[in-house]
Design a protein around this motif. Sequence first.
Motif, PDB file in Angstrom:
ATOM      1  N   GLY A 125       7.152  -5.717   6.365  1.00 34.21           N
ATOM      2  CA  GLY A 125       5.814  -5.254   6.712  1.00 34.21           C
ATOM      3  C   GLY A 125       4.991  -6.388   7.280  1.00 34.21           C
ATOM      4  N   ASN A 126       4.319  -6.134   8.385  1.00 37.77           N
ATOM      5  CA  ASN A 126       3.545  -7.166   9.065  1.00 37.77           C
ATOM      6  C   ASN A 126       2.230  -7.419   8.323  1.00 37.77           C
ATOM      7  OD1 ASN A 126       2.088  -8.782  10.896  1.00 37.77           O
ATOM      8  ND2 ASN A 126       3.120  -7.837  12.639  1.00 37.77           N
ATOM      9  N   PRO A 127       1.960  -8.657   7.898  1.00 38.11           N
ATOM     10  CA  PRO A 127       0.736  -8.957   7.151  1.00 38.11           C
ATOM     11  C   PRO A 127      -0.465  -9.293   8.017  1.00 38.11           C
ATOM     12  CG  PRO A 127       2.085 -10.923   7.235  1.00 38.11           C
ATOM     13  CD  PRO A 127       2.847  -9.846   7.974  1.00 38.11           C
ATOM     14  N   ALA A 128      -0.354  -9.199   9.330  1.00 44.22           N
ATOM     15  CA  ALA A 128      -1.364  -9.764  10.232  1.00 44.22           C
ATOM     16  C   ALA A 128      -2.760  -9.176  10.034  1.00 44.22           C
ATOM     17  CB  ALA A 128      -0.923  -9.573  11.683  1.00 44.22           C
ATOM     18  N   ALA A 129      -2.844  -7.919   9.577  1.00 46.69           N
ATOM     19  CA  ALA A 129      -4.148  -7.270   9.435  1.00 46.69           C
ATOM     20  C   ALA A 129      -4.760  -7.451   8.050  1.00 46.69           C
ATOM     21  CB  ALA A 129      -4.028  -5.775   9.753  1.00 46.69           C
ATOM     22  N   ALA A 130      -4.162  -8.281   7.223  1.00 43.08           N
ATOM     23  CA  ALA A 130      -4.648  -8.454   5.851  1.00 43.08           C
ATOM     24  C   ALA A 130      -6.001  -9.158   5.815  1.00 43.08           C
ATOM     25  CB  ALA A 130      -3.632  -9.268   5.046  1.00 43.08           C
ATOM     26  N   THR A 131      -6.829  -8.759   4.832  1.00 42.25           N
ATOM     27  CA  THR A 131      -8.096  -9.440   4.565  1.00 42.25           C
ATOM     28  C   THR A 131      -8.358  -9.411   3.068  1.00 42.25           C
ATOM     29  OG1 THR A 131      -9.529  -7.467   4.660  1.00 42.25           O
ATOM     30  CG2 THR A 131      -9.048  -8.598   6.758  1.00 42.25           C
ATOM     31  N   PRO A 132      -9.088 -10.382   2.536  1.00 44.29           N
ATOM     32  CA  PRO A 132      -9.423 -10.348   1.107  1.00 44.29           C
ATOM     33  C   PRO A 132     -10.299  -9.159   0.745  1.00 44.29           C
ATOM     34  CG  PRO A 132     -10.533 -12.167   2.222  1.00 44.29           C
ATOM     35  CD  PRO A 132      -9.540 -11.625   3.177  1.00 44.29           C
ATOM     36  N   GLU A 133     -11.094  -8.672   1.680  1.00 39.39           N
ATOM     37  CA  GLU A 133     -11.945  -7.509   1.398  1.00 39.39           C
ATOM     38  C   GLU A 133     -11.092  -6.266   1.140  1.00 39.39           C
ATOM     39  OE1 GLU A 133     -14.152 -10.658   3.219  1.00 39.39           O
ATOM     40  OE2 GLU A 133     -12.383  -9.601   4.009  1.00 39.39           O
ATOM     41  N   LYS A 134     -10.026  -6.098   1.918  1.00 38.31           N
ATOM     42  CA  LYS A 134      -9.107  -4.987   1.665  1.00 38.31           C
ATOM     43  C   LYS A 134      -8.434  -5.158   0.304  1.00 38.31           C
ATOM     44  CE  LYS A 134      -7.918  -4.199   6.550  1.00 38.31           C
ATOM     45  NZ  LYS A 134      -6.824  -4.277   7.549  1.00 38.31           N
ATOM     46  N   GLY A 135      -8.062  -6.383  -0.018  1.00 38.39           N
ATOM     47  CA  GLY A 135      -7.444  -6.647  -1.306  1.00 38.39           C
ATOM     48  C   GLY A 135      -8.363  -6.313  -2.461  1.00 38.39           C
ATOM     49  N   GLN A 136      -9.615  -6.683  -2.346  1.00 39.73           N
ATOM     50  CA  GLN A 136     -10.581  -6.381  -3.405  1.00 39.73           C
ATOM     51  C   GLN A 136     -10.757  -4.876  -3.579  1.00 39.73           C
ATOM     52  OE1 GLN A 136     -14.483  -8.081  -2.840  1.00 39.73           O
ATOM     53  NE2 GLN A 136     -15.257  -7.272  -4.764  1.00 39.73           N
ATOM     54  N   ALA A 137     -10.867  -4.149  -2.484  1.00 42.39           N
ATOM     55  CA  ALA A 137     -11.058  -2.699  -2.567  1.00 42.39           C
ATOM     56  C   ALA A 137      -9.861  -2.022  -3.230  1.00 42.39           C
ATOM     57  CB  ALA A 137     -11.289  -2.121  -1.174  1.00 42.39           C
ATOM     58  N   PHE A 138      -8.658  -2.454  -2.870  1.00 42.16           N
ATOM     59  CA  PHE A 138      -7.460  -1.858  -3.467  1.00 42.16           C
ATOM     60  C   PHE A 138      -7.336  -2.242  -4.938  1.00 42.16           C
ATOM     61  CE2 PHE A 138      -2.689  -1.436  -3.731  1.00 42.16           C
ATOM     62  CZ  PHE A 138      -2.665  -0.067  -3.564  1.00 42.16           C
ATOM     63  N   PHE A 139      -7.647  -3.488  -5.255  1.00 40.35           N
ATOM     64  CA  PHE A 139      -7.631  -3.955  -6.642  1.00 40.35           C
ATOM     65  C   PHE A 139      -8.567  -3.115  -7.499  1.00 40.35           C
ATOM     66  CE2 PHE A 139      -9.418  -6.814  -9.920  1.00 40.35           C
ATOM     67  CZ  PHE A 139      -8.259  -7.190 -10.581  1.00 40.35           C
ATOM     68  N   GLU A 140      -9.761  -2.871  -7.012  1.00 44.15           N
ATOM     69  CA  GLU A 140     -10.737  -2.103  -7.783  1.00 44.15           C
ATOM     70  C   GLU A 140     -10.280  -0.659  -7.965  1.00 44.15           C
ATOM     71  OE1 GLU A 140     -14.344  -2.744  -5.617  1.00 44.15           O
ATOM     72  OE2 GLU A 140     -14.658  -4.754  -6.470  1.00 44.15           O
ATOM     73  N   ALA A 141      -9.671  -0.072  -6.941  1.00 41.33           N
ATOM     74  CA  ALA A 141      -9.192   1.305  -7.054  1.00 41.33           C
ATOM     75  C   ALA A 141      -8.045   1.414  -8.055  1.00 41.33           C
ATOM     76  CB  ALA A 141      -8.749   1.821  -5.687  1.00 41.33           C
ATOM     77  N   THR A 142      -7.086   0.495  -7.985  1.00 43.78           N
ATOM     78  CA  THR A 142      -5.943   0.568  -8.885  1.00 43.78           C
ATOM     79  C   THR A 142      -6.350   0.302 -10.325  1.00 43.78           C
ATOM     80  OG1 THR A 142      -5.368  -1.757  -8.446  1.00 43.78           O
ATOM     81  CG2 THR A 142      -4.296  -0.085  -7.089  1.00 43.78           C
ATOM     82  N   THR A 143      -7.230  -0.647 -10.546  1.00 46.42           N
ATOM     83  CA  THR A 143      -7.607  -0.970 -11.919  1.00 46.42           C
ATOM     84  C   THR A 143      -8.441   0.137 -12.547  1.00 46.42           C
ATOM     85  OG1 THR A 143      -9.455  -2.324 -11.094  1.00 46.42           O
ATOM     86  CG2 THR A 143      -7.404  -3.465 -11.635  1.00 46.42           C
ATOM     87  N   ARG A 144      -9.268   0.805 -11.766  1.00 47.11           N
ATOM     88  CA  ARG A 144     -10.013   1.956 -12.299  1.00 47.11           C
ATOM     89  C   ARG A 144      -9.049   3.047 -12.760  1.00 47.11           C
ATOM     90  NH1 ARG A 144     -13.472   1.222  -7.813  1.00 47.11           N
ATOM     91  NH2 ARG A 144     -12.385   2.925  -6.729  1.00 47.11           N
ATOM     92  N   ASN A 145      -8.053   3.319 -11.944  1.00 48.09           N
ATOM     93  CA  ASN A 145      -7.116   4.381 -12.290  1.00 48.09           C
ATOM     94  C   ASN A 145      -6.289   4.033 -13.526  1.00 48.09           C
ATOM     95  OD1 ASN A 145      -8.046   5.875 -10.138  1.00 48.09           O
ATOM     96  ND2 ASN A 145      -6.374   5.316  -8.771  1.00 48.09           N
ATOM     97  N   ILE A 146      -5.829   2.802 -13.611  1.00 53.51           N
ATOM     98  CA  ILE A 146      -5.030   2.401 -14.771  1.00 53.51           C
ATOM     99  C   ILE A 146      -5.903   2.356 -16.028  1.00 53.51           C
ATOM    100  CG2 ILE A 146      -3.602   0.578 -15.778  1.00 53.51           C
ATOM    101  CD1 ILE A 146      -2.691  -0.089 -12.919  1.00 53.51           C
ATOM    102  N   ALA A 147      -7.159   1.951 -15.895  1.00 53.86           N
ATOM    103  CA  ALA A 147      -8.075   1.981 -17.039  1.00 53.86           C
ATOM    104  C   ALA A 147      -8.213   3.396 -17.572  1.00 53.86           C
ATOM    105  CB  ALA A 147      -9.434   1.422 -16.637  1.00 53.86           C
ATOM    106  N   GLY A 148      -8.321   4.371 -16.670  1.00 53.39           N
ATOM    107  CA  GLY A 148      -8.384   5.763 -17.106  1.00 53.39           C
ATOM    108  C   GLY A 148      -7.133   6.184 -17.849  1.00 53.39           C
ATOM    109  N   LEU A 149      -5.977   5.752 -17.363  1.00 53.52           N
ATOM    110  CA  LEU A 149      -4.722   6.044 -18.050  1.00 53.52           C
ATOM    111  C   LEU A 149      -4.721   5.444 -19.450  1.00 53.52           C
ATOM    112  CD1 LEU A 149      -1.752   6.875 -18.348  1.00 53.52           C
ATOM    113  CD2 LEU A 149      -1.130   4.831 -17.029  1.00 53.52           C
TER     114      LEU A 149
END
Length: 250
Positions: free
Chosen positions: A211-235
């Motif tokens: 997978g090409n990482p060229a479009a990566a940004t820390p802002e995308k990482g933060q948004a995904f981190f927050e979404a995944t952790t919210r869902n796992i917290a609910g679990l």
Amino acid sequence: MLAETNWKAIQEQKTEVVVLPWGATEAHNYHLPYATDNIQAEAVAAEAARLAWEAGTKVMVLPAIPFGVNTGQADITLDINLNPSTQLSILDNIVAVLNRQGIHKLLVVNGHGGNDFKPMLRELGLRYPDMFLVTCNWFQTADRRQFFERPGDHADEMETSMIQYLRPDLTRPLEEAGDGREYKSKLAAIREGWAWSERLWSQATEDTGVGNPAAATPEKGQAFFEATTRNIAGLLTELATVDPKDRYIR
């Protein structure tokens, strides 16, 4: 976080759910650290547990297991392999401790695509019938298509964005990264997804990335981190309250 707490605190609190982050130690293209899977799994587990704790769930996070199944990377320097049978032995020992001490709910937060805990939990469920054993791949707990432009599954846009956010000090400039091109199998059934064979990384990739990482940004990482952790917290909150003997909607 068990590694950061002490015996006095442990004696004085009840633990309803234990979380075990499990990663791997392996090359991640030219720009991400070998500990990428461990950094992600432990950070996600810790933040999800924090959110669940603040919601009233008594959760304890164990130290991450830093080695995973890397049988297809035997010739990639210092990719450290644990065979599935070894993982089962480690997990069995941990579950035995929890079961003996009356802590009967465990969530294994997996951070590595080569790990597969489902067959292990099936076997351990028979061995320890009082245990409620659950696993999730943290990277599948939110729809990555809502956050990232380019597909991939290793040192790709998603993982690069996550490490840019969590550990920018360990991330090399994107100009140094390979393009993460994957060479597909010559077998049509494998390409179509209805047959499987282990991916041999030194043949399937030039740079160990998929997978090409060229479009990566820390802002995308933060948004995904927050979404995944919210869902796992609910679990975690649901897991703490559910009766293992009455776990289905009727």
